[in-house]
Design an enzyme around this catalytic site. Structure first.
Site, PDB file in Angstrom:
ATOM      1  N   LYS A 141      68.844 -23.320 106.811  1.00 46.91           N
ATOM      2  CA  LYS A 141      68.200 -22.191 106.107  1.00 46.91           C
ATOM      3  C   LYS A 141      68.390 -20.904 106.915  1.00 46.91           C
ATOM      4  CE  LYS A 141      63.670 -21.463 106.651  1.00 46.91           C
ATOM      5  NZ  LYS A 141      63.269 -20.123 107.126  1.00 46.91           N
ATOM      6  N   ASN A 142      68.141 -20.981 108.217  1.00 46.37           N
ATOM      7  CA  ASN A 142      68.131 -19.765 109.038  1.00 46.37           C
ATOM      8  C   ASN A 142      69.521 -19.248 109.379  1.00 46.37           C
ATOM      9  OD1 ASN A 142      65.418 -19.892 108.824  1.00 46.37           O
ATOM     10  ND2 ASN A 142      65.046 -20.662 110.898  1.00 46.37           N
ATOM     11  N   ARG A 161      59.654 -12.662 103.969  1.00 48.87           N
ATOM     12  CA  ARG A 161      59.692 -11.615 104.970  1.00 48.87           C
ATOM     13  C   ARG A 161      61.049 -11.503 105.661  1.00 48.87           C
ATOM     14  NH1 ARG A 161      59.654 -12.560 109.427  1.00 48.87           N
ATOM     15  NH2 ARG A 161      58.889 -10.489 109.973  1.00 48.87           N
ATOM     16  N   ILE A 187      58.163  -5.546 113.076  1.00 49.30           N
ATOM     17  CA  ILE A 187      59.610  -5.285 112.987  1.00 49.30           C
ATOM     18  C   ILE A 187      59.988  -4.065 113.832  1.00 49.30           C
ATOM     19  CG2 ILE A 187      59.920  -6.356 110.712  1.00 49.30           C
ATOM     20  CD1 ILE A 187      59.883  -3.490 109.523  1.00 49.30           C
ATOM     21  N   ASP A 188      59.169  -3.781 114.845  1.00 39.05           N
ATOM     22  CA  ASP A 188      59.430  -2.613 115.700  1.00 39.05           C
ATOM     23  C   ASP A 188      60.801  -2.680 116.367  1.00 39.05           C
ATOM     24  OD1 ASP A 188      58.052  -4.834 116.954  1.00 39.05           O
ATOM     25  OD2 ASP A 188      58.130  -3.666 118.811  1.00 39.05           O
ATOM     26  N   LEU A 189      61.219  -3.854 116.788  1.00 37.25           N
ATOM     27  CA  LEU A 189      62.534  -3.966 117.464  1.00 37.25           C
ATOM     28  C   LEU A 189      63.670  -3.696 116.479  1.00 37.25           C
ATOM     29  CD1 LEU A 189      61.933  -7.175 119.658  1.00 37.25           C
ATOM     30  CD2 LEU A 189      61.592  -4.766 120.283  1.00 37.25           C
ATOM     31  N   ILE A 244      56.104 -18.281 121.188  1.00 38.70           N
ATOM     32  CA  ILE A 244      56.847 -17.368 120.317  1.00 38.70           C
ATOM     33  C   ILE A 244      55.941 -16.691 119.302  1.00 38.70           C
ATOM     34  CG2 ILE A 244      58.793 -17.128 118.723  1.00 38.70           C
ATOM     35  CD1 ILE A 244      59.687 -17.955 121.533  1.00 38.70           C
TER      36      ILE A 244
HETATM   37  C1  EPZ Z   1      63.522 -16.405 113.072  1.00 34.27           C
HETATM   38  O1  EPZ Z   1      62.414 -15.583 112.737  1.00 34.27           O
HETATM   39  C2  EPZ Z   1      63.409 -17.630 112.174  1.00 34.27           C
HETATM   40  N1  EPZ Z   1      63.479 -17.240 110.774  1.00 34.27           N
HETATM   41  C3  EPZ Z   1      62.080 -18.348 112.433  1.00 34.27           C
HETATM   42  O2  EPZ Z   1      62.075 -19.535 111.645  1.00 34.27           O
HETATM   43  C4  EPZ Z   1      62.030 -18.748 113.906  1.00 34.27           C
HETATM   44  O3  EPZ Z   1      60.785 -19.350 114.174  1.00 34.27           O
HETATM   45  C5  EPZ Z   1      62.209 -17.493 114.783  1.00 34.27           C
HETATM   46  O4  EPZ Z   1      63.449 -16.833 114.441  1.00 34.27           O
HETATM   47  C6  EPZ Z   1      62.247 -17.841 116.258  1.00 34.27           C
HETATM   48  O5  EPZ Z   1      63.270 -18.751 116.513  1.00 34.27           O
HETATM   49  C7  EPZ Z   1      64.700 -17.003 110.221  1.00 34.27           C
HETATM   50  O6  EPZ Z   1      65.716 -17.076 110.889  1.00 34.27           O
HETATM   51  C8  EPZ Z   1      64.710 -16.641 108.777  1.00 34.27           C
HETATM   52  P1  EPZ Z   1      62.053 -13.361 116.030  1.00 34.27           P
HETATM   53  P2  EPZ Z   1      62.374 -14.051 113.295  1.00 34.27           P
HETATM   54  O7  EPZ Z   1      62.429 -11.994 115.606  1.00 34.27           O
HETATM   55  O8  EPZ Z   1      63.713 -13.479 113.282  1.00 34.27           O
HETATM   56  C9  EPZ Z   1      58.405 -10.909 117.859  1.00 34.27           C
HETATM   57  C10 EPZ Z   1      61.217 -21.098 110.116  1.00 34.27           C
HETATM   58  O9  EPZ Z   1      60.240 -21.847 110.161  1.00 34.27           O
HETATM   59  N2  EPZ Z   1      59.046  -9.719 117.293  1.00 34.27           N
HETATM   60  O10 EPZ Z   1      62.894 -14.062 117.048  1.00 34.27           O
HETATM   61  O11 EPZ Z   1      61.282 -13.338 112.587  1.00 34.27           O
HETATM   62  C11 EPZ Z   1      57.780 -11.764 116.759  1.00 34.27           C
HETATM   63  O12 EPZ Z   1      56.489 -11.292 116.435  1.00 34.27           O
HETATM   64  C12 EPZ Z   1      61.086 -19.674 110.609  1.00 34.27           C
HETATM   65  O13 EPZ Z   1      62.361 -21.413 109.709  1.00 34.27           O
HETATM   66  C13 EPZ Z   1      58.512  -8.466 117.578  1.00 34.27           C
HETATM   67  O14 EPZ Z   1      57.525  -8.353 118.293  1.00 34.27           O
HETATM   68  O15 EPZ Z   1      61.903 -14.324 114.800  1.00 34.27           O
HETATM   69  C14 EPZ Z   1      57.725 -13.126 117.375  1.00 34.27           C
HETATM   70  O16 EPZ Z   1      56.566 -13.204 118.199  1.00 34.27           O
HETATM   71  C15 EPZ Z   1      59.677 -19.345 111.093  1.00 34.27           C
HETATM   72  N3  EPZ Z   1      59.087  -7.365 117.032  1.00 34.27           N
HETATM   73  C16 EPZ Z   1      58.964 -13.170 118.250  1.00 34.27           C
HETATM   74  O17 EPZ Z   1      59.378 -11.793 118.433  1.00 34.27           O
HETATM   75  C17 EPZ Z   1      60.188  -7.451 116.213  1.00 34.27           C
HETATM   76  O18 EPZ Z   1      60.686  -6.402 115.767  1.00 34.27           O
HETATM   77  C18 EPZ Z   1      60.089 -13.974 117.613  1.00 34.27           C
HETATM   78  O19 EPZ Z   1      60.534 -13.288 116.500  1.00 34.27           O
HETATM   79  C19 EPZ Z   1      60.711  -8.734 115.934  1.00 34.27           C
HETATM   80  C20 EPZ Z   1      60.128  -9.852 116.482  1.00 34.27           C
END
Ligand code: EPZ
Length: 432
Positions: free
Chosen positions: A22-23, A92, A123-125, A327
């Site tokens: 999926k991801n 999202r 989504i700040d990053l 995470i």
């Molecule tokens: C991806 O989410 C996956 N989703 C998630 O899978 C997965 O858990 C996650 O990566 C971590 O591996 C998809 O790929 C569609 P991140 P993503 O940006 O991209 C913080 C599932 O069950 N953050 O690596 O949203 C955030 O809050 C899903 O299949 C910021 O602070 O994950 C989190 O604490 C759930 N600011 C951490 O980073 C930002 O701008 C990880 O987020 C972006 C993220």
């Protein structure tokens, strides 16, 4: 509302296949917007999140067709740059379209995706990366408008290896002027799969999966065919199920290297893992052993998406295990529902103290998120008696036809529909 009716306590056995990731599918499908032609994506899972993504592509003007597990996306004509707030909040991860629209249309009008059950999901990053790439991003309440006459390559140092942010930077800078360097990118296999797809289309992306990614912007990309990698999180979910519900289970269509972060946990539990080319056979001990400590980390650490089904296995192990989630801030929400099956798990901040029990009993529960829901299914299959799991729309986001897959290894699980019962609280059966 649909729910799963599960008659648990049976020993499962046989072979179960893993579908496409999926991801990986979601960012790759979004990136087909960059290509003025028909992209052919094989091994694309038929999930509700994928269907939402394909609907977004159609709403932007693309022609979309599915032939079994192959999806064809013709993005020759893209005549829209807006995604509705409802859609953004439904899924999202549609934030990934911000880069694809900026690259293709030069502008994008989307909305804050908002948080979800597992965390606030800021989504700040993402927004800072677009700014660094020369886009003009304005946020007004929940709406986000971005425009860029052209994306200019630059160096971006990520304070956290965010998966989505890394993907957005790669998609935004594939067609661009200059060179983009991502320092501290996410290294998940799905990042490498996205880079492989775009490189097959003519992009110049180097170092995906490593600690620095370099993207030499190109002028255009050409349509190609691509096969999505197997879903490593689905595979680890099946391994957790095998550890507690079967003596021996074979999981097919895997990539061994993608599962190396989880293998040590299963061997510490006492499981034997026999590997062949693209499958593994998990042989479980009579009684699982506790795992002293697991900490979820960015890849190649233990994946956060694998922790909830593994928690079920640890809940039936001998002794106490410690599971730390680093995470997402709210990823243990499923535990209160899981404890209705008789597990003994206490949460302190982002640490789960899992005291092993001998057996589980049936329960009626509500799935609150995708992976937590999968954990409830694993628990219901272990528990003696009949359980109902509501909220399975969460599970359908990431597990294709789960009831059929599990039935193929002997599980007694049916998808039922009952207008009256919308959640476990409404069900007639006394909740344990
Ligand atoms: C991806 O989410 C996956 N989703 C998630 O899978 C997965 O858990 C996650 O990566 C971590 O591996 C998809 O790929 C569609 P991140 P993503 O940006 O991209 C913080 C599932 O069950 N953050 O690596 O949203 C955030 O809050 C899903 O299949 C910021 O602070 O994950 C989190 O604490 C759930 N600011 C951490 O980073 C930002 O701008 C990880 O987020 C972006 C993220």
């Amino acid at each position: 509302m649909e729910y799963f009716k599960i008659c648990g306590g049976k020993k499962l056995s046989g072979q179960i296949s893993v579908h496409g990731a999926k991801n990986s599918a979601l960012p790759i499908l979004a990136s087909t917007l960059l290509i003025k032609g028909e992209s052919v994506i094989h091994n694309c899972p038929d999930l509700s999140d994928v269907r939402v993504t394909l609907d977004i592509l159609k709403s932007l003007g693309c022609k979309v067709k599915r032939e079994k597990s192959t999806v064809l996306v013709d993005a020759s004509v893209v005549d829209n740059n807006e995604i509705s707030e409802h859609t953004m909040r439904t899924m999202r991860s549609s934030i990934i379209f911000l880069s694809a629209l900026l690259s293709r249309q030069g502008s994008a009008s989307i909305f804050y995706p908002g948080g979800c059950e597992i965390g606030t999901r800021p989504i700040d990053l993402h927004l800072k990366a677009f700014h660094d790439l020369g886009a003009d991003v304005s946020v007004n309440g929940s709406s986000i408008n971005a425009c860029a006459t052209s994306i200019i390559g630059t160096k971006i140092i990520l304070p956290f290896p965010s998966v989505g942010t890394t993907e957005n930077i790669i998609i935004a800078s594939a067609i661009s002027k200059g060179k983009t360097i991502i320092v501290n990118p996410a290294r998940e296999p799905e990042i490498s799969d996205l880079a492989d797809f775009l490189n097959h289309c003519g992009a110049k992306i180097y170092g995906a999966g490593e600690s620095t990614i370099v993207i030499d912007g190109v002028k255009r990309l050409d349509a190609c065919e691509h096969t999505i990698i197997p879903d490593r999180i689905l595979a680890s979910t099946y391994m957790s199920l095998g550890a507690v519900c079967s003596k021996e289970l074979t999981v097919k269509n895997i990539r061994q290297s993608h599962l190396s972060p989880v293998f040590p946990v299963f061997t510490e539990m006492g499981c034997k893992i026999y590997l062949s080319d693209n499958s593994l056979t998990l042989v479980s001990p009579k009684k699982l052993k506790r795992v002293r400590s697991i900490k979820t980390m960015p890849y190649p650490g233990f994946p956060t998406d694998s922790q909830s089904p593994v928690a079920v296995a640890l809940a039936l192990a001998k002794g106490t295990s410690i599971l730390q989630e680093t995470i997402f801030e709210n990823r243990f929400r499923y535990v209160s529902e899981l404890n209705r099956f008789g597990t003994d798990i206490e949460i302190k901040d982002n640490i789960a103290v899992i005291n092993g029990v001998d057996k589980l009993h049936s329960a009626n529960v509500n799935a609150t998120d995708l992976r937590g829901g999968a954990a409830l299914v694993v628990a219901a299959l272990c528990a003696n008696g009949e359980s109902n799991i509501y909220g399975i729309e969460h599970i359908d986001r990431g597990y294709e036809n789960l009831e059929n897959a599990l039935s193929s290894i002997g599980a007694d699980i049916k998808r039922s529909k009952n207008e009256g019962e919308t959640n476990a609280k409404a069900s007639k059966k006394e909740i344990e």
